[in-house]
Design an enzyme around this catalytic site. Structure first.
Site, short mmCIF file in Angstrom:
data_model
loop_
_atom_site.label_atom_id
_atom_site.label_comp_id
_atom_site.label_asym_id
_atom_site.label_seq_id
_atom_site.Cartn_x
_atom_site.Cartn_y
_atom_site.Cartn_z
N HIS A 184 14.12 -57.37 -6.82
CA HIS A 184 12.82 -57.32 -7.49
C HIS A 184 11.74 -56.85 -6.52
O HIS A 184 10.85 -56.08 -6.88
CB HIS A 184 12.45 -58.70 -8.03
CG HIS A 184 12.69 -58.81 -9.50
ND1 HIS A 184 12.83 -60.01 -10.14
CD2 HIS A 184 12.80 -57.87 -10.48
CE1 HIS A 184 13.01 -59.81 -11.44
NE2 HIS A 184 13.01 -58.52 -11.66
N GLU A 416 29.30 -46.23 -15.63
CA GLU A 416 28.99 -47.39 -14.80
C GLU A 416 30.25 -48.11 -14.34
O GLU A 416 30.20 -48.97 -13.46
CB GLU A 416 28.14 -48.38 -15.60
CG GLU A 416 26.85 -47.79 -16.13
CD GLU A 416 26.24 -48.65 -17.22
OE1 GLU A 416 25.34 -49.42 -16.90
OE2 GLU A 416 26.68 -48.55 -18.37
N ASP A 440 25.21 -50.55 -11.56
CA ASP A 440 26.46 -51.17 -12.00
C ASP A 440 27.68 -50.47 -11.42
O ASP A 440 28.69 -51.10 -11.14
CB ASP A 440 26.54 -51.20 -13.53
CG ASP A 440 25.88 -52.45 -14.12
OD1 ASP A 440 25.97 -53.51 -13.48
OD2 ASP A 440 25.27 -52.36 -15.19
N CYS A 487 20.62 -42.24 -13.48
CA CYS A 487 19.51 -43.06 -13.98
C CYS A 487 19.45 -44.43 -13.31
O CYS A 487 18.67 -45.28 -13.72
CB CYS A 487 19.58 -43.22 -15.49
SG CYS A 487 21.01 -44.14 -16.08
#
Length: 556
Positions: A184, A416, A440, A487
């Protein structure tokens, strides 16, 4: 002069005196309360909503991704099940402070064990607990220091509430001892264009007042710098600031090879800021915001009302919408809230949607209707849709056929899972495009939970094993003449973005704040350069040496 290394966020460079983040409040002792249970309960029931309102206010001021995170924290503070656990401890004779500390700790351990999206929330829970304890004690909550002058902030990690409202006139740079490129702190630092290096374990040795250079491009903290080093860092900082304010141009390499730079968005309201920063479309629109706070799946009309303004914000440009990526680690009562031993490997993404096909069909219907409506008004985008967590050719064929049945012209899948990457040639034979989710893909390649701190060292998209899988997908795309986008967070790392282009990526999608840095670095290299830098990274044995080899190759 000495150096410390970590993972740099962006290409910026900063310098200044260190100011360290205060240590967390000490844990309360498990002593019997001198108040009645009713008095202790009243104290807690005053503190919890007060902290929730404070977090909501901070979120409203910050906006963007930070607001979403802080609103989620506010919901934690007022979670009824957590309040029940606190009340039970108070009834047993505990103090309000101990009840809060112990109940929050128990919830944190539960979330950590779950991993995935919920595991990531564990650190946020710690911050909420600290704020509640501070209010109960009548002291300020631990937070960003204020030494009275601009400074480089050094912390173990930053809570979202602190990152959201950093005073960018005073915080020159950020160094954390914990965290990785997808933490984060890293994501919010990138969104706010803060010069940051995360995961600098040696930064615990830094002391208040000492001058450091924070070189995010190199991922290096320099201590005791010379006057020449300070002058060079200042020159580079000025050049970087000038590049950030340069006129926006389409993403392209030095030789003119087009590399469209797209935005990752979480809700339609984020579109205007992305356009202002030069996004050439959307490479990942996350639709979870419509579902995660709902008790039942939203209707077709409710979804359409959200998709139309998104498409209208990018007339004529590509907008790639990811179907609902929930289930297991992001449980929804109307989709899948079954307890699973390993949520990251469970019924999520397309698997969960396929088990509840009506939800998938409604989403495709809403997107097709929004596309038709905006086109009729002359403001339509080039809509692409993709399915998350696709593992097999059969799943690819299923989703592509279903999308076409609902009138979607361009359908693809996310890569992924290593199985899909290894069969990319066959996957791309039955669909229109592939988009690689590097977060992922790294998690599954390295068998390391992307939010579990104890294995954070494995969670690095620079690892040659991950890059080889990207190379395989890129080669399949070239052979089939089908687009291959990126992405995941990896595309926001300018040097890694160059490597990804060298491995066959045709578009890059990222947090809008990263667009300027990526655009600038690509402009300095040709397609041949990108291939050469990618080969240097592939030849390495681990992530750190791949990053170093790419940096050396890019500068030669």
């Amino acid at each position: 002069m000495a150096t410390m290394t970590g993972v740099g966020i962006g290409l910026g460079v900063a310098q200044g005196p260190v100011a360290r983040m205060a240590d967390p409040l000490p844990a309360p002792t498990d002593a019997a309360s001198t108040r009645s249970p009713d008095e202790e309960t009243a104290r807690v029931h005053d503190a919890l909503p007060a902290v929730a309102r404070e977090l909501e206010d901070r979120g409203a001021k910050a906006g963007g991704l930070a607001q979403e995170v802080l609103e989620a924290q506010a919901m934690m503070a007022e979670d009824p099940s957590l309040a029940e656990e606190i009340d039970a401890r108070i009834t047993a004779g505990k103090t309000a402070e101990w009840a809060v500390f112990d109940a929050f700790a128990a919830f944190r351990d539960t979330l950590s064990a779950m991993g995935g999206y919920l595991g990531e929330r564990a650190a946020d829970l710690d911050d909420v607990a600290q704020r509640v304890l501070a209010r109960l004690r009548g002291v300020p909550a631990p937070g960003v220091p204020d030494p009275g002058h601009p400074f480089v902030l050094v912390a173990r990690d930053l809570a979202p509430a602190d990152t959201a409202l950093l005073d960018l006139d005073n915080v020159l740079g950020l160094i954390t001892t914990d965290g990785g490129p997808t933490s984060h702190t890293a994501i919010l630092a990138r969104e706010k264009s803060i010069v940051a290096i995360v995961g600098v374990a040696e930064a615990t040795a830094l002391t208040d007042g000492e001058t450091v250079i924070v070189d995010a491009a190199a991922g290096v903290v320099t201590t005791q710098p010379s006057s020449d080093q300070l002058a060079e860092a200042r020159r580079r900082a000025d050049a970087h600031a000038a590049a950030a304010t340069a006129p926006v141009t389409p993403g392209a390499l030095k030789d003119g090879t087009a590399v469209p730079l797209l935005a990752n968005l979480g809700k339609p309201g984020d579109a205007a800021a992305a356009v202002a920063l030069g996004a050439e479309g959307v490479g990942l629109f996350r639709t979870e915001f419509l579902f995660l706070s709902a008790d039942e799946a939203p209707t077709v009309s409710a979804q359409r009302a959200e998709y139309e303004p998104l498409l209208a914000s990018f007339p004529g440009q590509k907008v790639v919408v990811r179907m609902l990526d929930a289930g297991a680690d992001k449980p929804l009562s109307f989709l899948n809230d079954a307890d699973e031993e390993n949520p990251a490997l469970g019924l999520r993404g397309l698997r969960a949607l396929r088990a509840h096909e009506s939800i998938l069909r409604d989403q495709l219907t809403a997107l097709a209707e929004a596309d038709a409506a905006t086109r009729e008004r002359g403001e339509g985008a080039d809509l692409w849709v993709m399915a998350p967590m696709v593992a097999t050719v059969e799943e690819t064929r299923y989703f592509t056929a279903l999308a076409r049945e609902h009138g979607i012209r361009t359908a693809g899948v996310m890569i992924e899972i290593p199985a899909a990457a290894l069969l990319a040639d066959r996957v791309l034979a039955v669909t229109d495009f592939a988009s690689i989710g590097t977060n992922d893909l790294t998690q599954y390649t390295m068998a390391a939970d992307r939010v579990l701190g104890s294995v954070a060292g494995y969670q690095d998209p620079w690892h040659p094993a991950v890059l080889r899988l990207v190379q395989s997908v890129g080669a399949a795309g070239r052979a089939a003449d089908k687009p291959v986008g990126i992405c995941g967070e990896a595309a926001a790392d300018p040097l890694l973005a160059l490597v990804l282009v060298g491995l066959g990526a045709t578009t890059l999608s990222m947090a809008p704040a990263a667009l300027a840095d990526v655009r600038a670095l690509l402009r300095d290299h040709t397609l041949d350069d990108a291939g050469r830098v990618a080969e240097a990274a592939l030849a390495a044995d681990d992530a750190a040496s791949a990053r170093a080899a790419a940096r050396a190759a890019a500068s030669s």
